[in-house]
Design a protein around this motif. Structure first.
Motif, mmCIF file in Angstrom:
data_model
loop_
_atom_site.group_PDB
_atom_site.id
_atom_site.type_symbol
_atom_site.label_atom_id
_atom_site.label_comp_id
_atom_site.label_asym_id
_atom_site.label_seq_id
_atom_site.Cartn_x
_atom_site.Cartn_y
_atom_site.Cartn_z
ATOM 1 N N THR A 176 0.798 -1.223 0.000
ATOM 2 C CA THR A 176 0.000 0.000 0.000
ATOM 3 C C THR A 176 0.834 1.278 0.000
ATOM 4 O O THR A 176 0.355 2.331 -0.420
ATOM 5 C CB THR A 176 -0.930 0.017 1.221
ATOM 6 N N GLN A 177 2.079 1.193 0.451
ATOM 7 C CA GLN A 177 2.903 2.401 0.552
ATOM 8 C C GLN A 177 4.246 2.303 -0.157
ATOM 9 O O GLN A 177 4.770 3.301 -0.665
ATOM 10 C CB GLN A 177 3.157 2.727 2.029
ATOM 11 N N PHE A 178 4.794 1.103 -0.234
ATOM 12 C CA PHE A 178 6.170 0.963 -0.701
ATOM 13 C C PHE A 178 6.283 0.144 -1.991
ATOM 14 O O PHE A 178 5.427 -0.680 -2.302
ATOM 15 C CB PHE A 178 7.030 0.312 0.383
ATOM 16 N N LEU A 179 7.374 0.411 -2.701
ATOM 17 C CA LEU A 179 7.755 -0.353 -3.880
ATOM 18 C C LEU A 179 8.998 -1.155 -3.526
ATOM 19 O O LEU A 179 9.908 -0.644 -2.866
ATOM 20 C CB LEU A 179 8.069 0.588 -5.048
ATOM 21 N N TYR A 180 9.036 -2.419 -3.967
ATOM 22 C CA TYR A 180 10.183 -3.284 -3.685
ATOM 23 C C TYR A 180 10.807 -3.707 -5.009
ATOM 24 O O TYR A 180 10.097 -4.083 -5.948
ATOM 25 C CB TYR A 180 9.736 -4.521 -2.898
ATOM 26 N N VAL A 194 18.238 -11.589 -7.578
ATOM 27 C CA VAL A 194 16.875 -11.822 -7.101
ATOM 28 C C VAL A 194 15.941 -11.711 -8.303
ATOM 29 O O VAL A 194 15.861 -10.671 -8.950
ATOM 30 C CB VAL A 194 16.478 -10.810 -6.020
ATOM 31 N N TYR A 195 15.216 -12.796 -8.607
ATOM 32 C CA TYR A 195 14.417 -12.863 -9.826
ATOM 33 C C TYR A 195 12.927 -12.572 -9.623
ATOM 34 O O TYR A 195 12.239 -12.215 -10.576
ATOM 35 C CB TYR A 195 14.533 -14.250 -10.451
ATOM 36 N N CYS A 196 12.435 -12.777 -8.423
ATOM 37 C CA CYS A 196 10.997 -12.629 -8.219
ATOM 38 C C CYS A 196 10.718 -12.173 -6.787
ATOM 39 O O CYS A 196 11.388 -12.616 -5.843
ATOM 40 C CB CYS A 196 10.283 -13.957 -8.489
ATOM 41 N N ILE A 197 9.733 -11.273 -6.641
ATOM 42 C CA ILE A 197 9.292 -10.800 -5.328
ATOM 43 C C ILE A 197 7.773 -10.874 -5.268
ATOM 44 O O ILE A 197 7.085 -10.479 -6.209
ATOM 45 C CB ILE A 197 9.720 -9.340 -5.073
ATOM 46 N N ARG A 198 7.248 -11.367 -4.151
ATOM 47 C CA ARG A 198 5.820 -11.339 -3.884
ATOM 48 C C ARG A 198 5.621 -10.752 -2.486
ATOM 49 O O ARG A 198 6.292 -11.173 -1.543
ATOM 50 C CB ARG A 198 5.213 -12.736 -3.950
ATOM 51 N N VAL A 199 4.692 -9.812 -2.334
ATOM 52 C CA VAL A 199 4.460 -9.152 -1.054
ATOM 53 C C VAL A 199 2.997 -9.304 -0.650
ATOM 54 O O VAL A 199 2.095 -9.027 -1.445
ATOM 55 C CB VAL A 199 4.821 -7.659 -1.124
ATOM 56 N N TRP A 200 2.774 -9.764 0.591
ATOM 57 C CA TRP A 200 1.446 -9.840 1.178
ATOM 58 C C TRP A 200 1.517 -9.291 2.599
ATOM 59 O O TRP A 200 2.295 -9.784 3.415
ATOM 60 C CB TRP A 200 0.940 -11.278 1.246
ATOM 61 N N VAL A 251 14.510 -19.584 -1.696
ATOM 62 C CA VAL A 251 13.396 -18.644 -1.525
ATOM 63 C C VAL A 251 13.401 -18.239 -0.056
ATOM 64 O O VAL A 251 13.567 -19.100 0.824
ATOM 65 C CB VAL A 251 12.051 -19.299 -1.904
ATOM 66 N N ARG A 252 13.233 -16.948 0.190
ATOM 67 C CA ARG A 252 13.267 -16.467 1.570
ATOM 68 C C ARG A 252 12.007 -15.671 1.888
ATOM 69 O O ARG A 252 11.475 -14.979 1.021
ATOM 70 C CB ARG A 252 14.513 -15.587 1.807
ATOM 71 N N ARG A 253 11.565 -15.790 3.151
ATOM 72 C CA ARG A 253 10.451 -14.979 3.627
ATOM 73 C C ARG A 253 10.970 -13.943 4.617
ATOM 74 O O ARG A 253 11.653 -14.280 5.573
ATOM 75 C CB ARG A 253 9.373 -15.837 4.296
ATOM 76 N N TRP A 254 10.619 -12.691 4.344
ATOM 77 C CA TRP A 254 11.089 -11.556 5.134
ATOM 78 C C TRP A 254 9.920 -10.866 5.828
ATOM 79 O O TRP A 254 8.805 -10.851 5.315
ATOM 80 C CB TRP A 254 11.757 -10.508 4.253
ATOM 81 N N ASN A 255 10.228 -10.231 6.940
ATOM 82 C CA ASN A 255 9.313 -9.261 7.529
ATOM 83 C C ASN A 255 9.665 -7.911 6.923
ATOM 84 O O ASN A 255 10.803 -7.445 7.043
ATOM 85 C CB ASN A 255 9.464 -9.223 9.056
ATOM 86 N N THR A 256 8.713 -7.278 6.229
ATOM 87 C CA THR A 256 9.027 -6.042 5.504
ATOM 88 C C THR A 256 9.319 -4.875 6.424
ATOM 89 O O THR A 256 9.902 -3.875 5.999
ATOM 90 C CB THR A 256 7.876 -5.667 4.553
ATOM 91 N N GLU A 257 8.920 -4.984 7.687
ATOM 92 C CA GLU A 257 9.181 -3.898 8.642
ATOM 93 C C GLU A 257 10.574 -4.020 9.256
ATOM 94 O O GLU A 257 11.322 -3.045 9.345
ATOM 95 C CB GLU A 257 8.114 -3.901 9.748
#
Length: 350
Positions: A172-176, A205-211, A224-230
């Protein structure tokens, strides 16, 4: 020492390359996954409703009706492979990016090219529509923000290093943005400021998905890694035998596509591999999910669909177990194989 074949037809190929070619030939099919054969290699996929939009290496994009498996519209006009696409205006507008360094705007219904956006000085690798803007990532190391109505480039985002922008995602606010230097940059879309950098991958890094506050990333480092965006913390690492090119999330699963031609379905909560789907015979670079159906597109020139029900996932595993295991050892390290491949590419250019 690198082993190079001397048989006619196999000149300058390593044993590893010959073995891989044999494996692909053994897997060759256009039946698995209710396959739809394409004219050229699939480079991007977007599924919405009954339509699949596919960007292809053959200088065009197309819309396929998934109820009839027929091509309904072809978007032709680029002068290079079409690498990415996006939809806007209630799916009435199609945007495509290409190796020809341009972005084109198309009428989804008629297939007419409405505009061509110029500004990038190298390949356009990624597109994403957010609000009233289209963002494009390029091998020229920049991200451009375009106003969809005026078609003006209103902002250029650029990191300090000079590396290709491989993929884009947004919340909603950021671009990755993922790039070939292994880093993922987080941009405030309002200010155009890079507010954070995520550094855990070893290479591209070839692909990003954000939820929500989660970000999934796929890399050439075979993870493949899962990150906390904060916080930027990584709590899940999924390891693969080859480069990972695509991701789809369909809770409770995360699905990955790899250069080893396989699709893998993982349980998000535990990080365990649930099922391996085999059917493609080349790199799986595109994934999308609608309901309980997974769509995959590949360099094998096909679009395929797979059920994600529990019974179907079990069947994929059972089918895999029935296949004979082939010897793949070559005596070469992966680094040696890639070095030789690069040398062969260089010799072809001379």
């Amino acid at each position: 020492m690198v082993n190079v074949a001397s048989e006619a037809g196999n000149f300058f190929q390593t044993d590893a390359e010959i073995q891989k070619q044999k494996e692909k030939e053994a897997k060759y099919n256009y039946t698995e996954g209710d396959a739809i054969q394409l004219n050229t290699k699939a480079l991007a996929l977007l599924v919405t409703g009954k339509y699949a939009y596919i960007a292809e290496s053959g200088f065009s994009a197309k819309r396929i009706n998934l109820e009839t498996n027929k091509v309904g519209k072809i978007f032709k006009g680029h002068q290079g492979p079409v690498t990415c696409l996006a939809l806007s205006h209630g799916k009435q507008i199609v945007w495509t990016g290409s190796w020809d360094k341009t972005i084109k705007k198309w009428d989804a219904k008629t297939g007419e090219c409405l505009a061509t956006l110029e500004g990038h000085t190298d390949f356009v690798k990624s597109l994403i529509v957010v609000g009233d803007h289209v963002y494009s990532g390029s091998s020229d190391t920049t991200i451009r923000q375009w106003n969809m109505d005026t078609l003006e480039c209103v902002k250029i985002l650029k990191k300090k290093d000079n590396r290709t922008i491989e993929c884009l995602a947004a919340d909603t606010q950021f671009l990755y943005a993922g790039s070939s230097d292994r880093l993922i940059s987080k941009w405030d879309r309002t200010t155009g400021e890079c507010v954070a950098t995520f550094d855990e991958h070893d290479t591209s890094v070839y692909c990003i998905r954000v939820w929500d506050d989660e970000m999934w990333t796929a890399s050439a480092d075979k993870t493949v890694r899962r990150w906390n965006t904060e916080t930027g913390a990584v709590d899940t690492v999924l390891t693969h035998p080859d480069r990972v090119k695509s991701i789809a999330v369909a809770e409770p699963y995360v699905i990955t596509g790899s250069s080893d031609d396989a699709i893998r379905v993982w349980d998000i909560a535990s990080g365990k591999l649930i099922s391996t789907i085999q059917g493609h015979f080349d790199e799986v670079g595109c994934l999308d999910v609608v309901g309980s159906t997974l769509y995959s597109a590949s360099l094998d020139c096909s679009l395929r669909r797979w059920s994600l029900t529990s019974s179907a996932l079990k069947e994929y595993n059972e089918k895999k177990l029935k296949k004979p295991v082939e010897e793949t050892g070559t005596g070469l390290t992966e680094e040696e194989e890639r070095e030789l491949a690069e040398l062969m590419d260089d010799s072809d250019d001379e």
